[in-house]
Design a protein around this motif. Structure first.
Motif, PDB file in Angstrom:
ATOM      1  N   MET A   1     -26.655 -23.304  17.529  1.00 47.19           N
ATOM      2  CA  MET A   1     -25.246 -23.220  17.812  1.00 47.19           C
ATOM      3  C   MET A   1     -24.544 -24.435  17.210  1.00 47.19           C
ATOM      4  O   MET A   1     -24.973 -25.562  17.369  1.00 47.19           O
ATOM      5  CB  MET A   1     -25.024 -23.168  19.322  1.00 47.19           C
ATOM      6  CG  MET A   1     -23.583 -23.350  19.729  1.00 47.19           C
ATOM      7  SD  MET A   1     -23.307 -23.492  21.489  1.00 47.19           S
ATOM      8  CE  MET A   1     -23.730 -21.867  22.010  1.00 47.19           C
ATOM      9  N   ASN A   2     -23.434 -24.187  16.521  1.00 49.00           N
ATOM     10  CA  ASN A   2     -22.640 -25.278  15.962  1.00 49.00           C
ATOM     11  C   ASN A   2     -21.784 -25.889  17.052  1.00 49.00           C
ATOM     12  O   ASN A   2     -21.219 -25.186  17.883  1.00 49.00           O
ATOM     13  CB  ASN A   2     -21.753 -24.767  14.834  1.00 49.00           C
ATOM     14  CG  ASN A   2     -22.548 -24.377  13.608  1.00 49.00           C
ATOM     15  OD1 ASN A   2     -23.618 -24.926  13.364  1.00 49.00           O
ATOM     16  ND2 ASN A   2     -22.043 -23.443  12.851  1.00 49.00           N
TER      17      ASN A   2
ATOM     18  N   THR B   1     -16.058 -22.157  18.062  1.00 52.04           N
ATOM     19  CA  THR B   1     -15.748 -20.747  18.259  1.00 52.04           C
ATOM     20  C   THR B   1     -16.104 -19.946  17.013  1.00 52.04           C
ATOM     21  O   THR B   1     -15.799 -20.366  15.891  1.00 52.04           O
ATOM     22  CB  THR B   1     -14.244 -20.593  18.568  1.00 52.04           C
ATOM     23  OG1 THR B   1     -13.927 -21.400  19.695  1.00 52.04           O
ATOM     24  CG2 THR B   1     -13.869 -19.165  18.849  1.00 52.04           C
ATOM     25  N   THR B   2     -16.718 -18.781  17.237  1.00 45.08           N
ATOM     26  CA  THR B   2     -17.025 -17.900  16.109  1.00 45.08           C
ATOM     27  C   THR B   2     -15.762 -17.147  15.694  1.00 45.08           C
ATOM     28  O   THR B   2     -14.784 -17.081  16.445  1.00 45.08           O
ATOM     29  CB  THR B   2     -18.104 -16.872  16.483  1.00 45.08           C
ATOM     30  OG1 THR B   2     -17.569 -15.990  17.480  1.00 45.08           O
ATOM     31  CG2 THR B   2     -19.375 -17.542  16.990  1.00 45.08           C
ATOM     32  N   GLU B   3     -15.794 -16.554  14.533  1.00 49.64           N
ATOM     33  CA  GLU B   3     -14.653 -15.775  14.053  1.00 49.64           C
ATOM     34  C   GLU B   3     -14.353 -14.616  15.005  1.00 49.64           C
ATOM     35  O   GLU B   3     -13.195 -14.325  15.305  1.00 49.64           O
ATOM     36  CB  GLU B   3     -14.937 -15.250  12.649  1.00 49.64           C
ATOM     37  CG  GLU B   3     -13.747 -14.566  12.015  1.00 49.64           C
ATOM     38  CD  GLU B   3     -13.993 -14.173  10.567  1.00 49.64           C
ATOM     39  OE1 GLU B   3     -13.217 -13.332  10.075  1.00 49.64           O
ATOM     40  OE2 GLU B   3     -14.922 -14.698   9.932  1.00 49.64           O
ATOM     41  N   GLU B   4     -15.398 -13.975  15.511  1.00 47.97           N
ATOM     42  CA  GLU B   4     -15.211 -12.860  16.438  1.00 47.97           C
ATOM     43  C   GLU B   4     -14.574 -13.325  17.748  1.00 47.97           C
ATOM     44  O   GLU B   4     -13.687 -12.667  18.294  1.00 47.97           O
ATOM     45  CB  GLU B   4     -16.553 -12.165  16.737  1.00 47.97           C
ATOM     46  CG  GLU B   4     -17.183 -11.475  15.543  1.00 47.97           C
ATOM     47  CD  GLU B   4     -17.905 -12.437  14.594  1.00 47.97           C
ATOM     48  OE1 GLU B   4     -18.269 -13.566  15.010  1.00 47.97           O
ATOM     49  OE2 GLU B   4     -18.078 -12.062  13.420  1.00 47.97           O
ATOM     50  N   GLU B   5     -15.013 -14.477  18.261  1.00 49.21           N
ATOM     51  CA  GLU B   5     -14.443 -15.015  19.495  1.00 49.21           C
ATOM     52  C   GLU B   5     -12.972 -15.389  19.292  1.00 49.21           C
ATOM     53  O   GLU B   5     -12.136 -15.153  20.173  1.00 49.21           O
ATOM     54  CB  GLU B   5     -15.228 -16.242  19.963  1.00 49.21           C
ATOM     55  CG  GLU B   5     -16.625 -15.924  20.454  1.00 49.21           C
ATOM     56  CD  GLU B   5     -17.482 -17.166  20.639  1.00 49.21           C
ATOM     57  OE1 GLU B   5     -18.351 -17.121  21.526  1.00 49.21           O
ATOM     58  OE2 GLU B   5     -17.308 -18.165  19.910  1.00 49.21           O
TER      59      GLU B   5
END
Length: 98
Positions: free
Chosen positions: A1-2, A21-25
């Motif tokens: 996890m980044n 945060t991921t792009e989807e989140e």
């Protein structure tokens, strides 16, 4: 996890880490915000309650958030407290606008 590492600029010590945060989140958060905005535009009482809640939380958590501003941004305690107070006042003011 980044993770994003928050550093105290005065001491260069690590304050904490938060997940990136991921792009989807992020897309989901934007959809949620759009939905809340649409409701706030049509429901004045909902908007006022939400903004007043933000002001109350900032005021309530001043002692918790203020020291984080000091560590993370190098602000003085007075500056951090003032920033929190002004932010809470802005939320309160926005809640009163038609």
């Amino acid at each position: 996890m980044n993770e994003l590492v928050s550093i105290n600029p005065a001491t260069f010590e690590e304050i904490g880490r938060i997940p990136i945060t991921t792009e989807e989140e992020l897309d989901q958060a934007v959809r949620n915000a759009d939905s809340a905005l649409a409701q706030g535009k049509t429901d004045r009482a909902y908007r006022q309650e939400l903004l007043q809640s933000c002001a109350l939380e900032l005021t309530r958590k001043n002692a918790e958030i203020g020291p984080l501003l000091v560590m993370e941004q190098g602000k003085t305690t007075t500056e951090a407290g003032g920033e929190m107070w002004i932010s809470a006042k802005n939320f309160t003011h926005a809640a009163q606008i038609d």
